[in-house]
Design an enzyme around this catalytic site. Structure first.
Site, short mmCIF file in Angstrom:
data_model
loop_
_atom_site.label_atom_id
_atom_site.label_comp_id
_atom_site.label_asym_id
_atom_site.label_seq_id
_atom_site.Cartn_x
_atom_site.Cartn_y
_atom_site.Cartn_z
N ASN A 16 -2.03 0.19 6.62
CA ASN A 16 -1.52 -1.05 7.20
C ASN A 16 -0.64 -1.86 6.26
O ASN A 16 -0.62 -3.08 6.29
CB ASN A 16 -2.68 -1.89 7.78
CG ASN A 16 -3.70 -2.28 6.74
OD1 ASN A 16 -3.55 -1.93 5.57
ND2 ASN A 16 -4.72 -3.01 7.14
N GLU B 117 -9.57 -10.45 -7.65
CA GLU B 117 -8.62 -9.35 -7.46
C GLU B 117 -7.44 -9.47 -8.42
O GLU B 117 -6.96 -8.45 -8.95
CB GLU B 117 -8.15 -9.33 -6.00
CG GLU B 117 -9.27 -8.95 -5.03
CD GLU B 117 -8.94 -9.15 -3.57
OE1 GLU B 117 -9.81 -8.85 -2.72
OE2 GLU B 117 -7.82 -9.62 -3.24
N LYS C 207 0.83 -1.22 0.00
CA LYS C 207 0.00 0.00 0.00
C LYS C 207 0.86 1.27 0.00
O LYS C 207 2.07 1.22 0.27
CB LYS C 207 -0.95 -0.04 1.19
CG LYS C 207 -1.95 -1.22 1.12
CD LYS C 207 -2.97 -1.15 2.26
CE LYS C 207 -3.96 -2.31 2.17
NZ LYS C 207 -5.00 -2.24 3.25
N TYR D 297 -12.36 -1.72 -3.87
CA TYR D 297 -12.88 -1.82 -2.51
C TYR D 297 -14.40 -1.68 -2.46
O TYR D 297 -14.95 -1.40 -1.39
CB TYR D 297 -12.20 -0.79 -1.61
CG TYR D 297 -10.80 -1.20 -1.18
CD1 TYR D 297 -10.62 -2.29 -0.32
CD2 TYR D 297 -9.67 -0.52 -1.62
CE1 TYR D 297 -9.34 -2.68 0.09
CE2 TYR D 297 -8.38 -0.90 -1.20
CZ TYR D 297 -8.25 -1.99 -0.35
OH TYR D 297 -6.98 -2.37 0.06
N HIS E 170 -2.14 -5.47 1.45
CA HIS E 170 -3.43 -6.14 1.27
C HIS E 170 -3.18 -7.62 1.06
O HIS E 170 -2.15 -8.00 0.50
CB HIS E 170 -4.14 -5.57 0.02
CG HIS E 170 -5.34 -6.38 -0.39
ND1 HIS E 170 -6.57 -6.22 0.20
CD2 HIS E 170 -5.48 -7.37 -1.31
CE1 HIS E 170 -7.43 -7.08 -0.35
NE2 HIS E 170 -6.79 -7.78 -1.26
P1 IDP Z 1 -8.05 -6.69 5.64
O1 IDP Z 1 -7.21 -5.80 4.73
O2 IDP Z 1 -7.26 -7.16 6.84
O3 IDP Z 1 -8.71 -7.81 4.91
P2 IDP Z 1 -10.64 -5.38 5.68
O4 IDP Z 1 -11.61 -5.47 6.81
O5 IDP Z 1 -10.93 -6.16 4.44
O6 IDP Z 1 -9.19 -5.76 6.27
O7 IDP Z 1 -10.51 -3.83 5.33
C1 IDP Z 1 -9.88 -3.42 4.13
C2 IDP Z 1 -8.94 -2.28 4.44
O8 IDP Z 1 -9.69 -1.16 4.91
C3 IDP Z 1 -7.94 -2.53 5.58
O9 IDP Z 1 -6.80 -3.26 5.15
C4 IDP Z 1 -7.59 -1.14 6.02
O10 IDP Z 1 -6.68 -0.51 5.12
C5 IDP Z 1 -8.95 -0.46 5.90
N1 IDP Z 1 -9.69 -0.51 7.16
C6 IDP Z 1 -10.29 -1.60 7.73
N2 IDP Z 1 -10.90 -1.30 8.88
C7 IDP Z 1 -10.70 0.03 9.07
C8 IDP Z 1 -11.09 0.96 10.10
O11 IDP Z 1 -11.76 0.62 11.08
N3 IDP Z 1 -10.68 2.26 9.92
C9 IDP Z 1 -9.96 2.68 8.84
N4 IDP Z 1 -9.56 1.84 7.87
C10 IDP Z 1 -9.93 0.54 7.97
MG MG Z 2 -10.09 -7.71 3.35
#
Ligand code: IDP
Ligand code: MG
Length: 138
Positions: free
Chosen positions: A113, A127, A10, A50, A116
């Protein structure tokens, strides 16, 4: 196809200079690069990628974050790719990510984070097709 997963490094991790270390981390843990692209997503592309999160409160911020700089998109091959890769990257929130996982080492926040990883074989296919037209050759 249970041996393929899809990843993105990312914008935070690319901007912080972690691309090489993260790719090496994946390779040293048995993931083979099947296809890879260095790309700056448009808002339309990030929004589509997304779209499953369109109703979540963080969707708009997420799209804006994912278009804030270039990313690396890649399809990876390994036995049990999706499950093993989710283990390798760690929990969504780096505060909860196990020591030594990619998000523990390189992520800044629950949003920024670092990486992905697909959450199912079906989504790994969807994807991968979003970025790459064919994966057969390598
Ligand atoms: P994942 O990437 O671990 O699968 P997902 O729930 O699919 O997590 O969420 C997609 C992305 O959205 C996350 O990787 C993160 O960048 C962002 N995200 C998820 N939850 C939050 C939140 O509570 N606040 C802000 N960004 C979030
Ligand atoms: Mg996810």
């Amino acid at each position: 196809m249970s041996n393929i997963t899809f990843t993105m490094i990312k914008p935070d991790a690319v901007a912080n200079g972690h691309t090489g270390k993260i790719l090496d981390h994946m390779i040293q843990n048995g993931f083979k690069i099947k296809a890879m692209k260095y790309i700056w997503l448009t808002e339309e592309q990030a929004g589509k990628f997304y779209a499953v999160h369109a109703e979540r409160p963080f969707y708009k911020d997420l799209v804006s974050f994912m278009t804030s700089g270039p990313i690396v998109a890649a399809s990876l091959e390994k036995a049990n790719a999706v499950g093993d890769f989710r283990k390798l990257i760690g929990a969504t929130n780096p505060k909860d990510a196990e020591t030594g996982t990619i998000r523990n080492l390189y992520a800044e926040s629950i949003e920024a984070n670092a990486v992905h990883g697909s959450d199912s074989d079906e989504n790994a296919q969807i994807e991968s097709s979003f970025f790459f037209s064919q994966l057969e050759r390598f």
